[in-house]
Design an enzyme around this catalytic site. Structure first.
Site, PDB file in Angstrom:
ATOM      1  N   HIS A  36      44.357  47.258  46.796  1.00 52.73           N
ATOM      2  CA  HIS A  36      45.217  48.456  46.880  1.00 52.73           C
ATOM      3  C   HIS A  36      45.358  48.909  48.329  1.00 52.73           C
ATOM      4  O   HIS A  36      46.429  49.323  48.759  1.00 52.73           O
ATOM      5  CB  HIS A  36      44.610  49.618  46.087  1.00 52.73           C
ATOM      6  CG  HIS A  36      44.498  49.371  44.614  1.00 52.73           C
ATOM      7  ND1 HIS A  36      43.281  49.326  43.965  1.00 52.73           N
ATOM      8  CD2 HIS A  36      45.441  49.182  43.666  1.00 52.73           C
ATOM      9  CE1 HIS A  36      43.478  49.112  42.681  1.00 52.73           C
ATOM     10  NE2 HIS A  36      44.780  49.017  42.459  1.00 52.73           N
ATOM     11  N   GLN A  60      50.265  50.965  28.286  1.00 52.46           N
ATOM     12  CA  GLN A  60      50.145  49.540  28.593  1.00 52.46           C
ATOM     13  C   GLN A  60      48.842  48.913  28.108  1.00 52.46           C
ATOM     14  O   GLN A  60      48.549  47.763  28.413  1.00 52.46           O
ATOM     15  CB  GLN A  60      50.360  49.284  30.085  1.00 52.46           C
ATOM     16  CG  GLN A  60      49.268  49.790  31.009  1.00 52.46           C
ATOM     17  CD  GLN A  60      49.680  49.688  32.477  1.00 52.46           C
ATOM     18  OE1 GLN A  60      50.508  50.443  32.954  1.00 52.46           O
ATOM     19  NE2 GLN A  60      49.091  48.744  33.211  1.00 52.46           N
ATOM     20  N   SER A 184      39.867  43.138  41.893  1.00 50.47           N
ATOM     21  CA  SER A 184      40.439  43.775  40.713  1.00 50.47           C
ATOM     22  C   SER A 184      39.548  44.947  40.321  1.00 50.47           C
ATOM     23  O   SER A 184      38.319  44.874  40.474  1.00 50.47           O
ATOM     24  CB  SER A 184      40.475  42.764  39.558  1.00 50.47           C
ATOM     25  OG  SER A 184      40.620  43.434  38.323  1.00 50.47           O
TER      26      SER A 184
HETATM   27  O1  PAF Z   1      49.161  47.353  38.358  1.00 46.33           O
HETATM   28  C1  PAF Z   1      48.872  48.481  37.932  1.00 46.33           C
HETATM   29  O2  PAF Z   1      47.921  49.124  38.377  1.00 46.33           O
HETATM   30  C2  PAF Z   1      49.696  49.095  36.812  1.00 46.33           C
HETATM   31  O3  PAF Z   1      50.111  48.139  35.907  1.00 46.33           O
HETATM   32  C3  PAF Z   1      50.886  49.935  37.319  1.00 46.33           C
HETATM   33  C4  PAF Z   1      51.887  49.090  38.068  1.00 46.33           C
HETATM   34  C5  PAF Z   1      50.378  51.044  38.226  1.00 46.33           C
HETATM   35  C6  PAF Z   1      51.598  50.572  36.118  1.00 46.33           C
HETATM   36  O4  PAF Z   1      50.765  51.380  35.381  1.00 46.33           O
END
Ligand code: PAF
Length: 271
Positions: A36, A60, A184
């Site tokens: 990130h 999700q 991750s």
């Molecule tokens: O990759 C992620 O962390 C998530 O899938 C995202 C793109 C922030 C959508 O919730």
């Protein structure tokens, strides 16, 4: 760093910023790591204003997935956001972002049925829907995604084209630990023993890449990679060799997903 929770407040701010300069946007689910931070750094460099979102998106996650236990180290994340020069942290609650039952979804059936979508049937419509909402709220010129979630990044780029979002999608390289494991937020689920074995995923990708570049046979390469990974105690979800743009038949991407214990890891390599 200003922390904004309400979508309409964020929208008002983004609207103003959008007229004054370039907005870079990094959407995340928090538990920020060096992957990130590389997105934040690039977005900081390339834009006048930087918005980071942290939202663990229930849409999700499947019913038996890790929504509840997904790490939420908020204080640590705020520190990292400050250190990375983020101007605005958009941090809505679930009821802020989904005040009513969501009835509108972005779907992409052909892409949803492959790779990670096969075992996570509602995952990508959850991702695309929340990213579309976040784009409408943060109004970015540039949005940054990691190559580790390769299918996600390609689908978001396609959605952006298909729905005429005025946003450039930037896909940045995977950041790895010293032994090759892709960074991750889910790596913290690994026990010490599992963590020790997890570098086999990248080792197998490197091996696959070398063989593919030498003209090796697709099925033989996949079977060799499977053997390497299974020997370390992983259960394979998929290993596929595909075209990196279309995610259809091709030889420019190797992508895999595998489980060890309760943890599912993904990784990929571009040829
Ligand atoms: O990759 C992620 O962390 C998530 O899938 C995202 C793109 C922030 C959508 O919730």
């Amino acid at each position: 760093l200003k922390i904004i929770k309400k979508p309409n407040k964020m929208q008002e701010i983004s609207d103003n910023l959008h007229k004054k300069g370039k907005i870079g946007f990094v959407p995340t689910m928090g538990a920020l790591h060096k992957g990130h931070l590389s997105l934040i750094e690039k977005a900081r460099e390339e834009n006048d204003f930087l918005i980071l979102s942290i939202f663990v998106n229930p849409l999700q996650f499947g019913p038996s997935e890790d929504y509840e236990r997904y790490p939420r180290p908020y204080k640590e994340d705020v520190k990292l956001a400050k250190g990375g020069g983020v101007d605005y942290l958009f941090y809505p609650s679930v009821s802020d972002l989904y005040p009513e039952k969501q009835e509108t979804f972005v779907k992409m059936p052909e892409f949803e049925g492959i790779l990670c979508g096969r075992n996570r049937p509602t995952h990508f419509q959850g991702v695309l829907t929340v990213v579309a909402k976040l784009f409408n709220i943060t109004k970015p010129h540039n949005a940054y995604f990691g190559q580790k979630d390769y299918q996600q990044a390609i689908m978001i780029r396609k959605m952006t084209k298909d729905l005429n979002f005025d946003v450039n999608i930037k896909i940045l390289p995977i950041i790895r630990e010293g032994d090759g494991l892709a960074m991750s937020s889910r790596n913290i689920y690994l026990s010490k023993e599992e963590r020790g074995k997890a570098s086999v995923l990248y080792q197998s990708l490197l091996k696959g890449k070398r063989l593919l570049e030498k003209g090796g046979d697709r099925e033989e390469i996949i079977s060799l990679m499977k053997g390497m990974i299974e020997r370390e105690g992983f259960e394979i979800d998929y290993i596929e060799i595909l075209d990196k743009e279309t995610l259809k038949e091709g030889k420019t991407l190797i992508a895999l997903a595998a489980r060890i214990g309760k943890t599912r890891l993904i990784d990929n390599i571009i040829i």
